[in-house]
Design an enzyme around this catalytic site. Structure first.
Site, PDB file in Angstrom:
ATOM      1  CE  LYS A  26       0.237   8.409 -30.787  1.00 51.16           C
ATOM      2  NZ  LYS A  26       0.776   7.499 -31.833  1.00 51.16           N
TER       3      LYS A  26
ATOM      4  CE1 TYR B 129      -3.267   7.940 -35.316  1.00 52.41           C
ATOM      5  CE2 TYR B 129      -3.876   6.363 -33.627  1.00 52.41           C
ATOM      6  CZ  TYR B 129      -3.065   7.389 -34.083  1.00 52.41           C
ATOM      7  OH  TYR B 129      -2.036   7.867 -33.287  1.00 52.41           O
TER       8      TYR B 129
ATOM      9  CG  PHE C  82       0.019  -1.542 -37.593  1.00 47.67           C
ATOM     10  CD1 PHE C  82       0.647  -1.552 -38.833  1.00 47.67           C
ATOM     11  CD2 PHE C  82      -0.552  -0.364 -37.150  1.00 47.67           C
ATOM     12  CE1 PHE C  82       0.713  -0.389 -39.611  1.00 47.67           C
ATOM     13  CE2 PHE C  82      -0.496   0.799 -37.914  1.00 47.67           C
ATOM     14  CZ  PHE C  82       0.138   0.786 -39.148  1.00 47.67           C
TER      15      PHE C  82
ATOM     16  NE  ARG D 252       4.368  14.802 -38.028  1.00 49.88           N
ATOM     17  CZ  ARG D 252       3.744  13.613 -38.095  1.00 49.88           C
ATOM     18  NH1 ARG D 252       2.492  13.466 -37.659  1.00 49.88           N
ATOM     19  NH2 ARG D 252       4.353  12.566 -38.573  1.00 49.88           N
TER      20      ARG D 252
ATOM     21  CB  THR E  28       6.037   7.402 -37.484  1.00 53.00           C
ATOM     22  OG1 THR E  28       5.469   8.496 -38.190  1.00 53.00           O
ATOM     23  CG2 THR E  28       4.952   6.473 -36.966  1.00 53.00           C
TER      24      THR E  28
ATOM     25  NE  ARG F 180       5.890  10.032 -32.319  1.00 53.38           N
ATOM     26  CZ  ARG F 180       5.169  10.190 -33.415  1.00 53.38           C
ATOM     27  NH1 ARG F 180       5.754  10.471 -34.571  1.00 53.38           N
ATOM     28  NH2 ARG F 180       3.843  10.084 -33.373  1.00 53.38           N
TER      29      ARG F 180
ATOM     30  CG  ASN G 208       4.416   6.862 -31.807  1.00 49.36           C
ATOM     31  OD1 ASN G 208       3.335   7.043 -31.253  1.00 49.36           O
ATOM     32  ND2 ASN G 208       4.531   6.830 -33.117  1.00 49.36           N
TER      33      ASN G 208
ATOM     34  CG  HIS H 251      -1.910  12.610 -33.142  1.00 42.65           C
ATOM     35  ND1 HIS H 251      -1.832  12.001 -34.365  1.00 42.65           N
ATOM     36  CD2 HIS H 251      -2.638  13.745 -33.333  1.00 42.65           C
ATOM     37  CE1 HIS H 251      -2.495  12.729 -35.264  1.00 42.65           C
ATOM     38  NE2 HIS H 251      -2.994  13.785 -34.662  1.00 42.65           N
TER      39      HIS H 251
ATOM     40  CD  GLU I 221      -5.520  15.124 -36.586  1.00 46.15           C
ATOM     41  OE1 GLU I 221      -4.704  15.762 -35.891  1.00 46.15           O
ATOM     42  OE2 GLU I 221      -5.173  14.211 -37.362  1.00 46.15           O
TER      43      GLU I 221
HETATM   44  N1  UDP Z   1       1.907   2.948 -36.458  1.00 44.68           N
HETATM   45  C1  UDP Z   1       2.376   1.674 -36.163  1.00 44.68           C
HETATM   46  N2  UDP Z   1       3.062   0.979 -37.154  1.00 44.68           N
HETATM   47  C2  UDP Z   1       3.312   1.530 -38.381  1.00 44.68           C
HETATM   48  C3  UDP Z   1       2.823   2.833 -38.650  1.00 44.68           C
HETATM   49  C4  UDP Z   1       2.139   3.520 -37.673  1.00 44.68           C
HETATM   50  O1  UDP Z   1       2.188   1.166 -35.064  1.00 44.68           O
HETATM   51  O2  UDP Z   1       3.941   0.867 -39.216  1.00 44.68           O
HETATM   52  C5  UDP Z   1       1.193   3.694 -35.416  1.00 44.68           C
HETATM   53  C6  UDP Z   1       2.123   4.688 -34.716  1.00 44.68           C
HETATM   54  O3  UDP Z   1       1.824   4.677 -33.337  1.00 44.68           O
HETATM   55  C7  UDP Z   1       1.746   6.006 -35.353  1.00 44.68           C
HETATM   56  C8  UDP Z   1       0.259   5.818 -35.639  1.00 44.68           C
HETATM   57  O4  UDP Z   1       0.135   4.448 -35.999  1.00 44.68           O
HETATM   58  O5  UDP Z   1       2.014   7.093 -34.491  1.00 44.68           O
HETATM   59  C9  UDP Z   1      -0.292   6.710 -36.754  1.00 44.68           C
HETATM   60  O6  UDP Z   1       0.485   6.563 -37.897  1.00 44.68           O
HETATM   61  P1  UDP Z   1       1.004   7.832 -38.709  1.00 44.68           P
HETATM   62  O7  UDP Z   1       1.570   7.335 -39.986  1.00 44.68           O
HETATM   63  O8  UDP Z   1      -0.087   8.860 -38.800  1.00 44.68           O
HETATM   64  O9  UDP Z   1       2.230   8.384 -37.822  1.00 44.68           O
HETATM   65  P2  UDP Z   1       2.404   9.732 -36.966  1.00 44.68           P
HETATM   66  O10 UDP Z   1       1.673  10.819 -37.704  1.00 44.68           O
HETATM   67  O11 UDP Z   1       1.837   9.463 -35.600  1.00 44.68           O
HETATM   68  O12 UDP Z   1       3.882   9.968 -36.903  1.00 44.68           O
HETATM   69 MG    MG Z   2      -0.230  10.888 -38.418  1.00 46.58          MG
END
Ligand code: UDP
Ligand code: MG
Length: 141
Positions: free
Chosen positions: A15, A55, A63, A91, A97, A108, A118, A121, A132
């Protein structure tokens, strides 16, 4: 190659905070040292359209506008990464996350203390990964 390997591929994206904080090399190094194989990589600047697709599961969250501004604020690096159980493996390497839940030793956990920023992705399923990869690298990737 050991038996019982479950070779998969996943879409990984560094990112804009990775770019701005000069952590791209560090993160790419961790993926390489783990033993996963990076089979494609490109730097790009995202636009709102592709970001809404990528997304779509959070596009109606309060947010999201902030995420949109952040994710288009600097280049990202998209990658296809291959390996045994690489979807779960990446992951685990990334950490959860929310940085508050991410253990030290994860990307992270070590480098992020802002939920929206964070660093990385990673796809969360086989179907998600293929979708994707097609989105960012095209149908023939
Ligand atoms: N995100 C955020 N606030 C939240 C949940 C998600 O800012 O409460 C952002 C965060 O940067 C995250 C992205 O949205 O990486 C995508 O969310 P996802 O649930 O897919 O998390 P990831 O797969 O990236 O762990
Ligand atoms: Mg995700």
């Amino acid at each position: 190659m050991a038996r019982n390997e479950n070779i998969q591929r996943t879409y990984i994206m560094l990112k804009p905070d990775a770019y701005k904080r000069k952590l791209m090399g560090e993160i790419i190094g961790r993926i390489e040292k783990k033993g996963f194989k990076i089979t494609a990589m490109k730097m790009m600047t995202l636009n709102d359209k592709v970001l809404k697709e990528h997304y779509s599961h959070i596009a109606d969250q309060p947010f999201f506008p902030e995420i949109e501004d952040f994710m288009t604020s600097a280049p990202v690096v998209g990658m296809i990464v291959e390996g045994s159980d690489v979807i779960t493996g990446m992951r685990r390497l990334m950490g959860p996350t929310h940085w508050t839940e991410a253990q030290p030793g994860t990307i992270r956990g070590d480098y992020s203390c802002i939920i929206g920023e964070n660093l990385i992705h990673g796809s969360d399923s086989i179907d998600g990964a293929e979708e994707e990869i097609e989105r960012f690298f095209g149908k023939n990737a």
